[in-house]
Design a protein around this motif. Sequence first.
Motif, mmCIF file in Angstrom:
data_model
loop_
_atom_site.group_PDB
_atom_site.id
_atom_site.type_symbol
_atom_site.label_atom_id
_atom_site.label_comp_id
_atom_site.label_asym_id
_atom_site.label_seq_id
_atom_site.Cartn_x
_atom_site.Cartn_y
_atom_site.Cartn_z
ATOM 1 N N ILE A 1 8.148 -4.402 2.485
ATOM 2 C CA ILE A 1 7.733 -5.538 1.651
ATOM 3 C C ILE A 1 8.720 -6.690 1.780
ATOM 4 O O ILE A 1 8.334 -7.858 1.907
ATOM 5 N N ARG A 2 10.001 -6.361 1.765
ATOM 6 C CA ARG A 2 11.021 -7.412 1.855
ATOM 7 C C ARG A 2 10.922 -8.165 3.184
ATOM 8 O O ARG A 2 10.949 -9.405 3.221
ATOM 9 N N ALA A 3 10.819 -7.423 4.292
ATOM 10 C CA ALA A 3 10.711 -8.078 5.600
ATOM 11 C C ALA A 3 9.409 -8.864 5.712
ATOM 12 O O ALA A 3 9.387 -9.983 6.234
ATOM 13 N N GLY A 4 8.314 -8.291 5.215
ATOM 14 C CA GLY A 4 7.031 -8.977 5.302
ATOM 15 C C GLY A 4 7.004 -10.268 4.522
ATOM 16 O O GLY A 4 6.468 -11.278 4.986
ATOM 17 N N PHE B 1 0.833 -1.204 0.000
ATOM 18 C CA PHE B 1 0.000 0.000 0.000
ATOM 19 C C PHE B 1 0.869 1.256 0.000
ATOM 20 O O PHE B 1 0.631 2.207 -0.762
ATOM 21 N N MET B 2 1.901 1.267 0.868
ATOM 22 C CA MET B 2 2.784 2.436 0.932
ATOM 23 C C MET B 2 3.563 2.625 -0.367
ATOM 24 O O MET B 2 3.833 3.749 -0.778
ATOM 25 N N CYS B 3 3.947 1.529 -1.004
ATOM 26 C CA CYS B 3 4.675 1.613 -2.271
ATOM 27 C C CYS B 3 3.809 2.285 -3.341
ATOM 28 O O CYS B 3 4.285 3.174 -4.060
ATOM 29 N N MET B 4 2.571 1.874 -3.438
ATOM 30 C CA MET B 4 1.669 2.484 -4.414
ATOM 31 C C MET B 4 1.449 3.966 -4.113
ATOM 32 O O MET B 4 1.433 4.809 -5.018
ATOM 33 N N ASN B 5 1.319 4.297 -2.835
ATOM 34 C CA ASN B 5 1.112 5.676 -2.427
ATOM 35 C C ASN B 5 2.307 6.549 -2.794
ATOM 36 O O ASN B 5 2.169 7.658 -3.339
ATOM 37 N N TRP C 1 11.352 16.231 -4.022
ATOM 38 C CA TRP C 1 11.020 14.879 -4.459
ATOM 39 C C TRP C 1 11.662 13.809 -3.577
ATOM 40 O O TRP C 1 11.295 12.629 -3.637
ATOM 41 N N LEU C 2 12.650 14.208 -2.740
ATOM 42 C CA LEU C 2 13.294 13.216 -1.870
ATOM 43 C C LEU C 2 12.324 12.641 -0.841
ATOM 44 O O LEU C 2 12.477 11.494 -0.408
ATOM 45 N N ASP C 3 11.333 13.423 -0.463
ATOM 46 C CA ASP C 3 10.382 12.943 0.539
ATOM 47 C C ASP C 3 9.574 11.742 0.033
ATOM 48 O O ASP C 3 9.523 10.705 0.706
ATOM 49 N N PRO C 4 8.932 11.812 -1.141
ATOM 50 C CA PRO C 4 8.253 10.598 -1.636
ATOM 51 C C PRO C 4 9.215 9.472 -1.982
ATOM 52 O O PRO C 4 8.850 8.297 -1.884
ATOM 53 N N VAL C 5 10.448 9.820 -2.383
ATOM 54 C CA VAL C 5 11.439 8.760 -2.620
ATOM 55 C C VAL C 5 11.736 8.022 -1.312
ATOM 56 O O VAL C 5 11.870 6.788 -1.283
ATOM 57 N N GLY C 6 11.836 8.781 -0.220
ATOM 58 C CA GLY C 6 12.025 8.134 1.081
ATOM 59 C C GLY C 6 10.865 7.216 1.418
ATOM 60 O O GLY C 6 11.063 6.114 1.929
ATOM 61 N N GLY C 7 9.641 7.670 1.138
ATOM 62 C CA GLY C 7 8.481 6.807 1.371
ATOM 63 C C GLY C 7 8.529 5.539 0.538
ATOM 64 O O GLY C 7 8.151 4.466 0.998
ATOM 65 N N LEU C 8 9.026 5.667 -0.710
ATOM 66 C CA LEU C 8 9.143 4.486 -1.578
ATOM 67 C C LEU C 8 10.162 3.499 -1.023
ATOM 68 O O LEU C 8 9.928 2.280 -1.002
ATOM 69 N N LEU C 9 11.307 4.002 -0.559
ATOM 70 C CA LEU C 9 12.328 3.122 0.019
ATOM 71 C C LEU C 9 11.803 2.436 1.282
ATOM 72 O O LEU C 9 12.082 1.258 1.520
ATOM 73 N N ILE C 10 11.057 3.186 2.083
ATOM 74 C CA ILE C 10 10.461 2.591 3.278
ATOM 75 C C ILE C 10 9.560 1.418 2.901
ATOM 76 O O ILE C 10 9.622 0.332 3.491
ATOM 77 N N LEU D 1 -4.214 15.216 -8.362
ATOM 78 C CA LEU D 1 -3.958 13.783 -8.270
ATOM 79 C C LEU D 1 -3.671 13.372 -6.827
ATOM 80 O O LEU D 1 -4.195 12.375 -6.329
ATOM 81 N N LEU D 2 -2.844 14.161 -6.135
ATOM 82 C CA LEU D 2 -2.491 13.813 -4.767
ATOM 83 C C LEU D 2 -3.693 13.936 -3.830
ATOM 84 O O LEU D 2 -3.864 13.133 -2.915
ATOM 85 N N GLU D 3 -4.516 14.938 -4.072
ATOM 86 C CA GLU D 3 -5.707 15.105 -3.241
ATOM 87 C C GLU D 3 -6.647 13.920 -3.400
ATOM 88 O O GLU D 3 -7.225 13.421 -2.433
ATOM 89 N N HIS D 4 -6.782 13.426 -4.629
ATOM 90 C CA HIS D 4 -7.632 12.256 -4.872
ATOM 91 C C HIS D 4 -7.015 10.994 -4.266
ATOM 92 O O HIS D 4 -7.714 10.162 -3.671
ATOM 93 N N ALA D 5 -5.686 10.852 -4.398
ATOM 94 C CA ALA D 5 -5.020 9.638 -3.920
ATOM 95 C C ALA D 5 -5.010 9.555 -2.404
ATOM 96 O O ALA D 5 -5.081 8.473 -1.823
ATOM 97 N N HIS D 6 -4.946 10.713 -1.749
ATOM 98 C CA HIS D 6 -4.824 10.709 -0.291
ATOM 99 C C HIS D 6 -6.096 11.146 0.399
ATOM 100 O O HIS D 6 -6.075 11.623 1.524
ATOM 101 N N HIS D 7 -7.199 11.044 -0.280
ATOM 102 C CA HIS D 7 -8.519 11.261 0.304
ATOM 103 C C HIS D 7 -8.680 12.672 0.854
ATOM 104 O O HIS D 7 -9.212 12.872 1.946
ATOM 105 N N GLY D 8 -8.176 13.650 0.095
ATOM 106 C CA GLY D 8 -8.469 15.038 0.427
ATOM 107 C C GLY D 8 -7.622 15.639 1.522
ATOM 108 O O GLY D 8 -7.982 16.681 2.076
#
Length: 391
Positions: free
Chosen positions: A243-246, A121-125, A229-238, A144-151
């Motif tokens: 996913i790997r641990a799960g 879920f976080m990866c898609m976000n 853009w580093l902030d969403p990149v950090g979220g992607l790495l997280i 797009l972000l407002e729609h993706a993150h429910h306003g």
Amino acid sequence: MASAADQKRGHAGHGHHHHHDNVYLTSQNKNDAGVRITRIGLYSNLGMAVAKGAGGYMFNSQSMVADAWHSLTDLASDILTLATVSWSLRPPTDRFPLGFGKVESLGSLGVSSMLLFGGIFMCMNSCTSLYAQLFLDPDAAAALLEHAHHGHSHSHSHGAQGPSLHAAWLAAGTVAIKEWLYHATMKVARERKSSVLASNAVHHRVDSLTGIVTLAAILGANFLHNAAWLDPVGGLLISLLVIRAGWGNTLSALYELADKSIDSEVRQSIRQRASESLADISEGHEVEVREITGVKSGQNYLVDIELAVPNMWTIEDVRAVEDAVRTRVGAKVRGARRIRIRFVPKEAKIAGPFDEFIPGDVSQRSSPEIEHEHDHHDHDHDHDHGKKKDL
């Protein structure tokens, strides 16, 4: 085979070691180390989820908001862990003769699955946010972000500014707390051979790593030019770390539920302790440890030991050997909860592996249903033949 009472009396001579190794399996004390560290993790996740959620919103950090959501999933997994650990402490019953260890395995599967799907879920976000910032104009990106993150328009309306530097202190604090929780929980998990506690400890380590990524993303976005853009990149790495641990923990839990064999290290420890017990009794030099198998059920090892003895031995002889082996293995091998011993003639030919299993293929003539139909067919044939004879 020795009764439960006999086994209990046999263990009395090694009460200290057995109690030390297996107290977590039988204790009803809610202040037990495994239950206690899980509760500490639960309260920590609750506090950090609130702090990171509020801080991420106030300081405009998407990585921290994603990390807060991850802490909420850990909070749910802590509750599940606590419930399964408490349940697995129950002794066997007539309905569940092998104990409740598999309940813990199911709990481990649930915890790991939550981690896996949360990471997806976080990866898609994060991918949505990164695409919006890099490839869309500001108005389209905001929509797009407002729609993706429910306003949740607050964080998106300031997305170009990047996260506040104050969020870095919050991220550094979560790293320190989570590292301590990882080491404390893993220590108890290793002592107790608990897969669900080990899975929960990995959650704390993943949280620590995600906190480091969040901290790096916040610092980079603040000190590098045009690096929001580093902030969403950090979220992607997280999300990729999650996913790997799960996936790894989910696979381990599925193997345990499928009754995968105990590992070679545990088998070697059982063989060593069984041999030691045989060396302590006068008849032990005539006994050969043939085969050791078993499965892991939660924190419990359900062990089968095959011993070869001389043909002329009596039931009393094998009973003495059985008590000695079960006492030593149960006292010295942590997690050996049920020990079943099979005796075979030493002079007989060594049987192949899994010879105790009944073959799965059943011939038609051995099926009662087919035999019934065959007899009915023969009866009809004889009846028709009799009619022809009367004619």
